[in-house]
Design a protein around this motif. Structure first.
Motif, PDB file in Angstrom:
ATOM      1  N   GLN A  82      18.650 -71.819  21.801  1.00  0.00           N
ATOM      2  CA  GLN A  82      17.619 -70.862  21.393  1.00  0.00           C
ATOM      3  C   GLN A  82      16.650 -70.572  22.536  1.00  0.00           C
ATOM      4  O   GLN A  82      16.268 -69.417  22.754  1.00  0.00           O
ATOM      5  N   LEU A  83      16.295 -71.601  23.274  1.00  0.00           N
ATOM      6  CA  LEU A  83      15.416 -71.418  24.433  1.00  0.00           C
ATOM      7  C   LEU A  83      16.058 -70.457  25.436  1.00  0.00           C
ATOM      8  O   LEU A  83      15.411 -69.524  25.932  1.00  0.00           O
ATOM      9  N   LEU A  84      17.329 -70.679  25.721  1.00  0.00           N
ATOM     10  CA  LEU A  84      18.048 -69.814  26.671  1.00  0.00           C
ATOM     11  C   LEU A  84      18.089 -68.380  26.150  1.00  0.00           C
ATOM     12  O   LEU A  84      17.855 -67.425  26.900  1.00  0.00           O
ATOM     13  N   GLU A  85      18.352 -68.209  24.857  1.00  0.00           N
ATOM     14  CA  GLU A  85      18.405 -66.871  24.261  1.00  0.00           C
ATOM     15  C   GLU A  85      17.035 -66.189  24.342  1.00  0.00           C
ATOM     16  O   GLU A  85      16.945 -64.993  24.639  1.00  0.00           O
ATOM     17  N   ASP A  86      15.977 -66.946  24.096  1.00  0.00           N
ATOM     18  CA  ASP A  86      14.629 -66.386  24.221  1.00  0.00           C
ATOM     19  C   ASP A  86      14.402 -65.842  25.636  1.00  0.00           C
ATOM     20  O   ASP A  86      13.870 -64.747  25.811  1.00  0.00           O
ATOM     21  N   VAL A  87      14.824 -66.610  26.626  1.00  0.00           N
ATOM     22  CA  VAL A  87      14.625 -66.205  28.021  1.00  0.00           C
ATOM     23  C   VAL A  87      15.457 -64.956  28.339  1.00  0.00           C
ATOM     24  O   VAL A  87      14.968 -64.022  28.995  1.00  0.00           O
ATOM     25  N   ILE A  88      16.690 -64.924  27.861  1.00  0.00           N
ATOM     26  CA  ILE A  88      17.547 -63.746  28.050  1.00  0.00           C
ATOM     27  C   ILE A  88      16.853 -62.501  27.475  1.00  0.00           C
ATOM     28  O   ILE A  88      16.791 -61.446  28.117  1.00  0.00           O
ATOM     29  N   CYS A  89      16.314 -62.642  26.274  1.00  0.00           N
ATOM     30  CA  CYS A  89      15.644 -61.513  25.611  1.00  0.00           C
ATOM     31  C   CYS A  89      14.367 -61.115  26.345  1.00  0.00           C
ATOM     32  O   CYS A  89      14.078 -59.921  26.488  1.00  0.00           O
ATOM     33  N   LEU A  90      13.602 -62.106  26.811  1.00  0.00           N
ATOM     34  CA  LEU A  90      12.365 -61.817  27.547  1.00  0.00           C
ATOM     35  C   LEU A  90      12.654 -61.094  28.868  1.00  0.00           C
ATOM     36  O   LEU A  90      11.936 -60.161  29.238  1.00  0.00           O
ATOM     37  N   LYS A 131      15.146 -48.317  19.076  1.00  0.00           N
ATOM     38  CA  LYS A 131      14.514 -49.175  18.060  1.00  0.00           C
ATOM     39  C   LYS A 131      15.519 -50.188  17.527  1.00  0.00           C
ATOM     40  O   LYS A 131      15.177 -51.344  17.285  1.00  0.00           O
ATOM     41  N   ASN A 132      16.745 -49.739  17.357  1.00  0.00           N
ATOM     42  CA  ASN A 132      17.811 -50.624  16.872  1.00  0.00           C
ATOM     43  C   ASN A 132      18.091 -51.743  17.885  1.00  0.00           C
ATOM     44  O   ASN A 132      18.218 -52.914  17.522  1.00  0.00           O
ATOM     45  N   ILE A 133      18.169 -51.372  19.178  1.00  0.00           N
ATOM     46  CA  ILE A 133      18.394 -52.354  20.256  1.00  0.00           C
ATOM     47  C   ILE A 133      17.239 -53.362  20.300  1.00  0.00           C
ATOM     48  O   ILE A 133      17.457 -54.572  20.393  1.00  0.00           O
ATOM     49  N   ILE A 134      16.014 -52.855  20.214  1.00  0.00           N
ATOM     50  CA  ILE A 134      14.831 -53.725  20.264  1.00  0.00           C
ATOM     51  C   ILE A 134      14.811 -54.670  19.068  1.00  0.00           C
ATOM     52  O   ILE A 134      14.556 -55.879  19.218  1.00  0.00           O
ATOM     53  N   LEU A 135      15.104 -54.150  17.882  1.00  0.00           N
ATOM     54  CA  LEU A 135      15.088 -54.984  16.674  1.00  0.00           C
ATOM     55  C   LEU A 135      16.152 -56.083  16.746  1.00  0.00           C
ATOM     56  O   LEU A 135      15.889 -57.236  16.398  1.00  0.00           O
ATOM     57  N   LYS A 136      17.353 -55.732  17.225  1.00  0.00           N
ATOM     58  CA  LYS A 136      18.421 -56.736  17.378  1.00  0.00           C
ATOM     59  C   LYS A 136      17.984 -57.823  18.363  1.00  0.00           C
ATOM     60  O   LYS A 136      18.240 -59.010  18.145  1.00  0.00           O
ATOM     61  N   THR A 137      17.360 -57.402  19.459  1.00  0.00           N
ATOM     62  CA  THR A 137      16.858 -58.365  20.457  1.00  0.00           C
ATOM     63  C   THR A 137      15.800 -59.261  19.821  1.00  0.00           C
ATOM     64  O   THR A 137      15.841 -60.492  19.949  1.00  0.00           O
ATOM     65  N   TRP A 138      14.872 -58.651  19.116  1.00  0.00           N
ATOM     66  CA  TRP A 138      13.763 -59.366  18.461  1.00  0.00           C
ATOM     67  C   TRP A 138      14.294 -60.421  17.489  1.00  0.00           C
ATOM     68  O   TRP A 138      13.798 -61.548  17.428  1.00  0.00           O
ATOM     69  N   ASN A 139      15.316 -60.047  16.734  1.00  0.00           N
ATOM     70  CA  ASN A 139      15.862 -60.942  15.698  1.00  0.00           C
ATOM     71  C   ASN A 139      16.575 -62.162  16.274  1.00  0.00           C
ATOM     72  O   ASN A 139      16.791 -63.146  15.572  1.00  0.00           O
ATOM     73  N   LYS A 140      16.941 -62.109  17.550  1.00  0.00           N
ATOM     74  CA  LYS A 140      17.593 -63.261  18.194  1.00  0.00           C
ATOM     75  C   LYS A 140      16.577 -64.290  18.679  1.00  0.00           C
ATOM     76  O   LYS A 140      16.937 -65.396  19.040  1.00  0.00           O
ATOM     77  N   MET A 141      15.312 -63.896  18.723  1.00  0.00           N
ATOM     78  CA  MET A 141      14.286 -64.726  19.343  1.00  0.00           C
ATOM     79  C   MET A 141      13.569 -65.641  18.352  1.00  0.00           C
ATOM     80  O   MET A 141      13.541 -65.378  17.158  1.00  0.00           O
ATOM     81  N   SER A 142      12.952 -66.696  18.901  1.00  0.00           N
ATOM     82  CA  SER A 142      12.121 -67.598  18.107  1.00  0.00           C
ATOM     83  C   SER A 142      10.714 -66.997  17.992  1.00  0.00           C
ATOM     84  O   SER A 142      10.393 -66.020  18.673  1.00  0.00           O
ATOM     85  N   GLU A 143       9.878 -67.620  17.173  1.00  0.00           N
ATOM     86  CA  GLU A 143       8.488 -67.154  17.041  1.00  0.00           C
ATOM     87  C   GLU A 143       7.753 -67.277  18.374  1.00  0.00           C
ATOM     88  O   GLU A 143       6.981 -66.397  18.760  1.00  0.00           O
ATOM     89  N   LYS A 144       8.017 -68.362  19.095  1.00  0.00           N
ATOM     90  CA  LYS A 144       7.395 -68.545  20.417  1.00  0.00           C
ATOM     91  C   LYS A 144       7.843 -67.422  21.365  1.00  0.00           C
ATOM     92  O   LYS A 144       7.055 -66.900  22.147  1.00  0.00           O
ATOM     93  N   GLY A 145       9.115 -67.061  21.278  1.00  0.00           N
ATOM     94  CA  GLY A 145       9.644 -65.947  22.076  1.00  0.00           C
ATOM     95  C   GLY A 145       8.955 -64.637  21.725  1.00  0.00           C
ATOM     96  O   GLY A 145       8.615 -63.848  22.610  1.00  0.00           O
ATOM     97  N   GLN A 151       5.538 -64.482  23.283  1.00  0.00           N
ATOM     98  CA  GLN A 151       5.630 -64.239  24.732  1.00  0.00           C
ATOM     99  C   GLN A 151       6.010 -62.783  25.017  1.00  0.00           C
ATOM    100  O   GLN A 151       5.489 -62.166  25.951  1.00  0.00           O
ATOM    101  N   ALA A 152       6.905 -62.241  24.208  1.00  0.00           N
ATOM    102  CA  ALA A 152       7.366 -60.855  24.415  1.00  0.00           C
ATOM    103  C   ALA A 152       6.217 -59.871  24.276  1.00  0.00           C
ATOM    104  O   ALA A 152       6.177 -58.855  24.981  1.00  0.00           O
TER     105      ALA A 152
END
Length: 195
Positions: free
Chosen positions: A130-138, A158-172, A175-176
């Protein structure tokens, strides 16, 4: 494992990524595309989670190692083709990195852990994946959202952003929202995530 092995592995990952024939202009200089991405991943990881384990640090640097060797257009240009391409890339990244780690003296368990992370297994369940995925998304939100904005209409974005957002943790997520976006992109992000 000694820090020497980590530095040796990092250097060899940089050597591989430095061979990317594709380049990207950043701050008026041309860089091999995947070397630039690798550096961005590592820098973002250290900003986001300075105490990240050695395995995550290497997985971040090697996330796209030798990506150019498997071209997207060598697969059917549909959803199945895209997913097959992504799966084959993960295997390539994991195998290339495993060979480097073995060469510099890491043990089998460590190599297996880095491969697990690069393949992004157990997302949402494994803390380091999850940490790695957060960094990828950031990294995507910080450096690669703008080029997408130039290529796609607002609804697709908006669809791309929402999909990215949904992969992230609350901490991510927190940060975003600290990233410095253009006013237009910030508005787009807020609309996409319902803020």
């Amino acid at each position: 494992m000694t820090k020497t092995a980590f530095f040796d592995a990092s250097e060899l990952i940089d050597v591989q990524n430095g061979q990317d024939p594709n380049s990207e202009i950043f701050q008026s200089e041309s860089h091999p595309k995947e070397l630039l991405y690798s550096n961005r991943m590592y820098t973002k990881l250290m900003e986001f989670e300075p105490n990240a384990s050695e395995a995550v640090q290497i997985a971040a640097k090697a996330q796209h190692i030798c990506r150019w060797k498997i071209a997207r257009d060598s697969y059917p240009m549909d959803r199945v083709g895209y997913l097959t391409w992504r799966g084959d890339l993960k295997k390539l990244h994991a195998q290339t990195t495993a060979a480097i780690l073995e060469k510099v003296g890491y043990d089998e368990d460590f190599i297996a852990r880095v491969s697990f992370l690069i393949k992004k297994k157990q997302l949402k369940k494994d803390e380091e994946t999850q940490l790695l995925e957060d960094v990828i998304c950031l990294v995507f939100m910080d450096y690669y959202l703008e080029p997408f904005v130039e290529k796609h209409d607002a609804e697709k974005l908006k669809n791309i952003i929402l999909k990215t957002w949904n992969k992230m943790s609350e901490k991510g997520h927190q940060q975003a929202l600290k990233i410095s976006y253009s006013a237009t992109n910030l508005q787009l992000i807020k609309e996409a995530i319902g803020l």
